[in-house]
Design a protein around this motif. Structure first.
Motif, PDB file in Angstrom:
ATOM      1  N   ARG A 111      43.016  54.155  33.356  1.00  0.00           N
ATOM      2  CA  ARG A 111      42.585  54.737  32.087  1.00  0.00           C
ATOM      3  C   ARG A 111      41.354  55.609  32.297  1.00  0.00           C
ATOM      4  O   ARG A 111      41.257  56.728  31.761  1.00  0.00           O
ATOM      5  CB  ARG A 111      42.283  53.632  31.074  1.00  0.00           C
ATOM      6  CG  ARG A 111      43.475  52.752  30.741  1.00  0.00           C
ATOM      7  CD  ARG A 111      43.052  51.545  29.930  1.00  0.00           C
ATOM      8  NE  ARG A 111      42.124  50.696  30.682  1.00  0.00           N
ATOM      9  CZ  ARG A 111      41.484  49.655  30.176  1.00  0.00           C
ATOM     10  NH1 ARG A 111      41.690  49.322  28.906  1.00  0.00           N
ATOM     11  NH2 ARG A 111      40.658  48.939  30.918  1.00  0.00           N
ATOM     12  N   GLY A 345      37.901  47.864  27.787  1.00  0.00           N
ATOM     13  CA  GLY A 345      37.877  49.273  28.159  1.00  0.00           C
ATOM     14  C   GLY A 345      36.674  49.946  27.556  1.00  0.00           C
ATOM     15  O   GLY A 345      35.797  49.298  26.963  1.00  0.00           O
ATOM     16  N   GLY A 373      46.255  50.025  22.505  1.00  0.00           N
ATOM     17  CA  GLY A 373      46.460  49.293  23.749  1.00  0.00           C
ATOM     18  C   GLY A 373      47.897  49.186  24.201  1.00  0.00           C
ATOM     19  O   GLY A 373      48.205  48.362  25.069  1.00  0.00           O
ATOM     20  N   THR A 376      48.104  50.228  27.779  1.00  0.00           N
ATOM     21  CA  THR A 376      47.342  49.259  28.578  1.00  0.00           C
ATOM     22  C   THR A 376      48.169  48.020  28.883  1.00  0.00           C
ATOM     23  O   THR A 376      48.047  47.429  29.968  1.00  0.00           O
ATOM     24  CB  THR A 376      46.052  48.877  27.834  1.00  0.00           C
ATOM     25  OG1 THR A 376      45.297  50.056  27.557  1.00  0.00           O
ATOM     26  CG2 THR A 376      45.207  47.920  28.657  1.00  0.00           C
ATOM     27  N   LEU A 385      45.498  47.283  36.907  1.00  0.00           N
ATOM     28  CA  LEU A 385      44.190  47.229  36.268  1.00  0.00           C
ATOM     29  C   LEU A 385      43.256  46.319  37.067  1.00  0.00           C
ATOM     30  O   LEU A 385      43.704  45.328  37.657  1.00  0.00           O
ATOM     31  CB  LEU A 385      44.308  46.701  34.837  1.00  0.00           C
ATOM     32  CG  LEU A 385      45.002  47.612  33.827  1.00  0.00           C
ATOM     33  CD1 LEU A 385      45.080  46.911  32.463  1.00  0.00           C
ATOM     34  CD2 LEU A 385      44.286  48.940  33.694  1.00  0.00           C
TER      35      LEU A 385
END
Length: 523
Positions: A111, A345, A373, A376, A385
């Motif tokens: 991200r 985040g 999200g 994500t 991640l």
């Protein structure tokens, strides 16, 4: 983070450690420079001594011209070999740094990488290309300072100690001015790199949304923003160029003045008989070789200062420890289970406390506004991640049983067929009409196909990888840029894949996709 000593050193120790081709480049430059120094000094001594003999004795020994010719030819051969070695070493070094940076970015939070994509695109393309003069010009000049300058100074001292003393006194003036100007140049260059990266990212965003802005009739505002960013970039570039011209003038002036001072001294002592003609000519011919390497260091450093700012960022990225990824638990089958998932985040914790089960034979839709999200969740399920940002539990199948469509699919230069096979699966009939022939050429950034055709191509290759046996299909906004008829066809295709045993999880806020869902998870 780079240490202070690393920033002040002419050659960053991290560069030698992280880019092995640099060590080979320096060793080859040293060998070539040692031979070049011997040949240049031999040429100067032969020219000075031969000219003196010709003037005083009215005759030249027969071996002088063949020896001089041999030295000149050998010098040309060494220069050719050095240039070839330099080209090979520079290319290998830049490729190594670029590959290491891309590998390091793979282990960062995707991200954050996406948010800085414009910056890293600039650093890894034009930034590293600007580093080439440092490798091809500055490093050889630095080696020449270490080898050629002391050797030339020793020959001048041998021929005329007075000239050698004058050169020894004036020589430190060049690096002093070089350091003063270089300190000022660094700040301007780093500012220019930031502006260039911001301009690149802004242009990429505007181009990707150009059709939407035109449809909304909002083109004047972005045009003004691009014009203002262009002016900032031009001003930053001109400030760096002004400093580069100033540094070149200062270095040339000091070197020329120093050589002139030595030449005047030689001339006066030749007039009063305090110096022989041969010694004076040898010292006069060799004295520029004392200053040239130091002057070349300053000139080549300022030519490469843009690349230095970029490579420092690359070295900091590569040298930093890679974060440990959060890995989901691998379980048999192709189902996906999320329990109490929370991911931190820049904009907070999204998603927060999310739980759902996606079973084979069902279509699960993650529904919510931008920033909630949805993407994500997919990144966490893929295990990309950093572990420190993720809390909760994920059960997912083996990675080879997961087929993922990102929100921004990547197209590479080549044909439609090569892009279809990009994920390792051969082009197959997945039921998605791409709308263009397989031999259609695709250029950089997807040039050659429309946004809708590119999306259909990406959907097709994602489904092709997941064909043949049950897979977990993670599709992030698959209906982007598709018209109503294609969205309906895609919905039918996803239902068929679920019926065949796939687990289909779609992130979307398209109501037509919600209509085909067996389960809607609201974020």
């Amino acid at each position: 983070m780079a240490t202070g000593s690393a920033r002040r050193a002419p050659v960053d120790p991290r560069l030698l450690r992280l880019a092995p081709p640099v060590r080979r480049l320096i060793l080859r430059a040293g060998a070539a420079q040692a031979l070049t120094t011997v040949l240049v000094l031999a040429r100067g001594v032969l020219l000075g001594w031969g000219a003196a003999e010709l003037i005083v004795e009215r005759a030249l020994p027969g071996w002088v011209l063949p020896a001089l010719l041999a030295v000149v030819l050998a010098h040309g051969g060494v220069a050719w070999v050095a240039q070839r070695w330099s080209a090979e070493g520079v290319g290998a070094t830049v490729d190594t740094l670029r590959s290491a940076a891309l590998q390091a970015l793979r282990h960062r939070d995707p991200r954050a990488v996406q948010e800085q994509s414009g910056h890293w695109r600039t650093v890894l393309t034009s930034g590293l290309d600007d580093f080439r003069p440092y490798l091809s010009e500055f490093l050889p000049a630095l080696v020449a300072v270490v080898l050629a300058t002391p050797a030339a100074l020793a020959v001048v001292f041998w021929a005329d100690p007075v000239s050698g003393f004058l050169a020894l006194v004036t020589l430190p003036l060049i690096p002093v001015f070089m350091i003063l100007i270089g300190t000022l140049t660094r700040a301007h260059t780093e500012r220019r790199l930031r502006i260039t990266a911001a301009l690149g990212g802004q242009l990429a965003d505007l181009l990707s949304g150009a059709l939407t802005l035109r449809a909304l009739g909002n083109t004047a505002g972005p045009a003004r923003e691009v014009e203002a960013a262009g002016r900032r970039h031009a001003n930053a570039t001109m400030s760096v160029l002004k400093l580069a011209f100033l540094s070149s003038f200062a270095l040339e002036f000091i070197a020329t003045l120093s050589v002139a001072l030595v030449a005047v001294g030689i001339g006066l002592r030749l007039l009063d008989g305090g110096l022989t003609l041969a010694a004076g000519l040898i010292a006069l011919i060799i004295i520029p070789e004392v200053y040239n390497p130091v002057r070349q260091v300053g000139t080549s450093f300022h030519a490469a200062v843009d690349g230095l700012a970029a490579v420092e960022e690359v070295l900091e990225l590569v040298d930093a420890p890679s974060p440990t990824p959060f890995l989901p638990e691998r379980v048999p089958g192709v189902g996906l289970r999320i329990e109490d998932l929370s991911v931190r985040g820049r904009d907070g914790v999204t998603p927060h406390g999310l739980s759902f089960d996606a079973a084979p034979g069902e279509v699960t839709v993650l529904h919510g506004p931008n920033g909630s999200g949805k993407s994500t969740v997919f990144l966490a399920a893929l295990g990309v991640l950093p572990a420190g940002l993720v809390e909760g539990r994920i059960e997912a199948p083996a990675s080879e049983l997961i087929s993922f469509l990102p929100a921004r699919p990547v197209l590479v230069p080549g044909t439609v067929a090569t892009n279809l096979a990009l994920l390792g699966a051969p082009p197959t009939d997945t039921g998605v009409d791409i709308g263009v022939p397989l031999d259609r050429e695709i250029g950089a950034h997807g040039a050659g196909v429309s946004a809708g055709q590119g999306q259909r191509l990406a959907v097709s290759r994602t489904l092709a990888r997941g064909s043949g046996e049950p897979h977990l299909l993670l599709l992030d906004e698959p209906t982007a840029h598709l018209n109503a008829e294609l969205v309906i066809e895609l919905g039918r295709l996803l239902r068929d894949r679920a019926a065949a045993g796939d687990t289909v999880v779609v992130a979307s806020h398209d109501p037509r996709i919600l209509d085909i869902a067996d389960q809607v998870v609201t974020l």
